[in-house]
Each structure stands twice: as structure tokens, then as C-alpha cells.
Scaffold this active site. Structure first.
Site, PDB file in Angstrom:
ATOM      1  N   ASP A   1      -0.161  -7.524   1.735  1.00  0.00           N
ATOM      2  CA  ASP A   1       0.298  -6.130   1.654  1.00  0.00           C
ATOM      3  C   ASP A   1       1.829  -6.094   1.721  1.00  0.00           C
ATOM      4  O   ASP A   1       2.404  -5.774   2.760  1.00  0.00           O
ATOM      5  CB  ASP A   1      -0.347  -5.350   2.809  1.00  0.00           C
ATOM      6  CG  ASP A   1      -0.130  -3.858   2.712  1.00  0.00           C
ATOM      7  OD1 ASP A   1       0.376  -3.390   1.675  1.00  0.00           O
ATOM      8  OD2 ASP A   1      -0.463  -3.159   3.693  1.00  0.00           O
TER       9      ASP A   1
ATOM     10  N   SER B   1       4.071   2.053   8.420  1.00  0.00           N
ATOM     11  CA  SER B   1       3.766   1.009   7.439  1.00  0.00           C
ATOM     12  C   SER B   1       4.978   0.531   6.654  1.00  0.00           C
ATOM     13  O   SER B   1       5.832   1.330   6.272  1.00  0.00           O
ATOM     14  CB  SER B   1       2.729   1.500   6.444  1.00  0.00           C
ATOM     15  OG  SER B   1       1.466   1.393   7.021  1.00  0.00           O
TER      16      SER B   1
ATOM     17  N   HIS C   1       0.828  -1.219   0.000  1.00  0.00           N
ATOM     18  CA  HIS C   1       0.000   0.000   0.000  1.00  0.00           C
ATOM     19  C   HIS C   1       0.861   1.267   0.000  1.00  0.00           C
ATOM     20  O   HIS C   1       0.383   2.332  -0.378  1.00  0.00           O
ATOM     21  CB  HIS C   1      -1.044  -0.004   1.129  1.00  0.00           C
ATOM     22  CG  HIS C   1      -0.562   0.375   2.485  1.00  0.00           C
ATOM     23  ND1 HIS C   1      -0.378  -0.528   3.508  1.00  0.00           N
ATOM     24  CD2 HIS C   1      -0.233   1.582   3.006  1.00  0.00           C
ATOM     25  CE1 HIS C   1       0.031   0.116   4.594  1.00  0.00           C
ATOM     26  NE2 HIS C   1       0.128   1.400   4.317  1.00  0.00           N
TER      27      HIS C   1
END
Ligand code: ARG
Length: 368
Positions: free
Chosen positions: A128, A242, A77
Site C-alpha cells: 500500500d 493513512s 489506497h
């Protein structure tokens, strides 16, 4: 309520770490952590992605993990902004740094190829994960961390099952690090130095029951959940973390020169930060064959590193804000998305509204 949850997930990705190219870099960190020593987390990478053109240009930051001298893993992402996939020429990578002020244009490492996981699902954050292949090797003070094998992951899962206590103190068995937010309700909270904190692995079935429809039992192999070490202590990864590393220490290998540290996950998503639900990470061990097909067995079989400090022995005394038990991970149950007071929902609602508008304007699906 489901909608709100998804909006918050997407807010997590888009808004806080959007910076104008010439604005000061946002001030980031992990929730409830401590500052990392200068060569304590040498596998941590810092990524900067620029999307769009001209007046629409947007820069985002993410974490990453050094797995060989010229390969970094991150979240898929992080490599996407709406329908746009990051171009290698618009991604910069740093590793071997602790302060983001050390991330300059002279020491940025260029990217020659980005490979998104072929089964990456942007609306569910499944798989992801992305491979960032670098044009040149990282500096020597960056050091790769070994990936957990399927066997390591199985033993980690057993440790999580044995170490998890719903309403009490849990075993600190995972380490997460990054430059992301320190305060879920304040996107510009925090410092500029790398932060780290110890978390507890949440058994897959417990995480599944807490997250409800967002995770199902056929996916235990691709998701890994981690929560605070105590229901009353706010600890989590957050916006901007992230793609960064979630590390398990193999107790049988703790005396090795790499302290038995193994990469088990990458920061992926959550419901706000340090709220009721555990953070969700992309599990690494189950992706080894995909990684091997992309970068070769050799890149995965790194010689054992010698790390300077055992981050599991660092002093975490008092790290983590005391939270009201009512909104802690331990309270469990459901995924209504009506997050507790700890999120500062008033201010957040405004940000969510702004994001919603922005996403509407950009013509993107709301539930991403
Ligand atoms: N998606 C966020 C990012 O892009 C990371 C969110 C992690 N959230 C959590 N509660 N652990 O930086």
C-alpha cells in the site's frame, strides 16, 4: 465476521474524510497523542485528493512523507476511490505546516505524476504505497526524512522483539503523526493541528497471530505492525492518518543532527482504531529498490537533515486514554471483527451501513 472486518477496513478509508469542497475541513488527529510543535515533524505532508465530477465530486485527505524536495510518499489506497485512480491535477500537497488552516490554495504544491506500487493489492492492502512526484519543490520548512535501510529495518525488528511485552508496558520505539481522527467512533472528533504519538513495534509473528488470515508469514517484509505502549492506554493512528509517517529512531545515531530518525512505515490499515489489533503499516525498507528505480538513487541519498526537536524526547505523559484491558491490543487472538465497546459500535454500525449502501450503489466489491 470476516465480512464485518473488511467492511470496517473499507469504512476506514472512505467515509470519515469525505468532505464537500465547501464544507469546513473536518477536525482530525491521532488517537491518544499530543500536539506537535510547529517545526517538530517537518517530514509530514498533508494531501488532498478530489475524485469524481460535478455532483459526484468527493474530496479526501491523507498524510504523506517528504523524502526529497519534490517527492512525497503516501498510501496507494489514498490515490484510489473505487476504480478511479487520482489524477495528478486533482491532488494537492502541503508540507511544512502544522495547522490544516495553513493549507490554502496559494501554498499548495501541484503534482506531476503519481506512481502506484505495481503490486499494490487493494483488497489485502499489500504494498500500500504510492510515489507522488511534485511539479515544484516544497517550501524550505519542509524537510525530508531518511528511509530505513534493510539493515536499519533488521535492527528495528530486533528492538521490536525485545521491547514487546504482551501484557505490560512496552518500549516506545516508533513515532506516528497525522491529522486523522482522535476518536474512532466519532469521525469529526479532534483538532486541526498535527498530532503525534509514540507506539511500540509489534513483532511480525505476534502481529500475524493476532491478525490471522489477513497477514501471512511470507509478507513480513511488506507489513509492519505497531501497537500502544501499554495494554491499558489507547494509542493508534486512525482514519485520515493513512499514508503518513511511522518513524524509528536508530539508537546508535540518536546524537546525529537528524536524531537518527528513519522512516520505517506508512499508515495503512487497522481494525477500527486503538482496539484489539495493532495498526498495520506498509514497510518502507523492502521497497527501496522500487523507489530507486522510480526516483533515482540520488533522491534516496539525502544529506543528513538537522531537525529542531527529538520527538522521542517530547513529553507524552498521560497521552492516551485509559482503556479497559479486555479490548486492548494485548488481549490478542483472532480477528473476529466483533470489536470491543471502545469503538462505539452502535454509531459505527450506522456508518458502516451507509458506506455499504454507498459502495453497493457504486458497484464496488464489498471486501475491499
Ligand atoms: N485506512 C485509514 C486511512 O485511510 C488508516 C487506518 C489506520 N488504522 C489504524 N487502526 N491504525 O486513513
Amino acid at each position: 465476521m470476516r465480512k464485518l472486518l473488511f467492511i470496517m477496513l473499507s469504512w476506514a478509508m472512505w467515509l470519515p474524510f469525505y468532505v464537500h469542497s465547501d464544507d469546513p475541513v473536518p477536525q482530525p488527529k491521532i488517537i491518544g497523542g499530543i500536539e506537535s510543535g510547529s517545526s517538530e515533524i517537518p517530514w509530514q505532508a498533508y494531501l488532498n485528493m478530489t475524485f469524481g465530477e460535478g455532483a459526484n465530486e468527493r474530496t479526501f485527505i491523507c498524510g504523506g512523507v517528504v523524502i526529497s524536495a519534490d517527492v512525497v510518499l503516501t498510501a496507494a489506497h489514498c490515490m484510489r476511490n473505487g476504480f478511479e485512480t487520482a489524477k495528478p491535477s486533482k491532488v494537492k500537497v502541503w508540507a511544512g505546516i502544522t495547522s490544516i488552516f495553513s493549507a490554502g490554495s496559494l501554498n499548495a504544491v501541484a503534482v506531476h505524476e503519481i506512481v502506484l506500487h505495481p503490486q499494490y493489492n487493494a483488497s489485502r492492502f499489500a504494498n500500500d504505497m504510492a510515489i507522488v512526484k511534485l511539479s515544484s519543490p516544497l517550501p524550505d520548512n519542509a524537510q525530508p526524512i531518511r528511509l530505513a535501510s534493510a539493515d536499519d529495518q533488521q535492527r528495528a525488528d530486533e528492538a521490536f522483539a525485545n521491547g514487546w511485552v504482551t501484557n505490560g508496558e512496552r518500549q516506545p520505539n516508533l513515532l506516528v503523526s497525522g491529522w486523522g481522527s482522535t476518536d474512532a467512533s466519532n469521525a469529526s472528533s479532534g483538532a486541526t493541528r498535527l498530532r503525534q504519538t509514540l507506539l511500540s513495534g509489534v513483532p511480525d509473528n505476534i502481529c500475524d497471530s493476532m491478525w490471522g488470515a489477513n497477514i501471512n508469514s511470507s509478507e513480513y517484509g511488506i507489513f509492519l505492525c505497531a501497537g500502544s505502549v501499554s495494554p491499558t492506554l489507547g494509542r493508534d493512528s486512525c482514519f485520515g492518518d493513512s499514508g503518513g509517517p511511522l518513524v524509528w529512531q536508530d539508537p546508535l545515531r540518536a546524537a546525529d543532527s537528524d536524531f537518527g530518525l528513519r522512516l520505517v512505515g506508512l499508515v495503512s490499515f487497522g481494525e477500527g482504531c486503538a482496539g484489539r489489533l495493532p495498526g498495520v503499516y506498509s514497510e518502507v525498507a523492502s521497497q527501496r529498490s522500487w523507489l530507486e528505480s522510480e526516483i533515482g538513487q540520488g533522491a534516496l541519498d539525502q544529506p543528513m537533515a538537522t531537525f529542531a526537536v527529538d520527538p522521542f524526547l517530547a513529553n507524552y505523559e498521560g497521552a492516551g486514554e485509559v482503556v479497559d484491558g479486555g479490548q486492548s491490543v494485548a488481549s490478542g487472538g483472532g480477528n473476529s471483527g466483533s470489536s470491543g465497546g471502545g469503538l462505539g459500535l452502535g454509531g459505527l454500525a450506522l456508518l458502516v451501513a451507509v458506506t455499504w449502501l454507498r459502495r453497493r450503489v457504486m458497484g464496488q466489491a464489498l471486501s475491499r
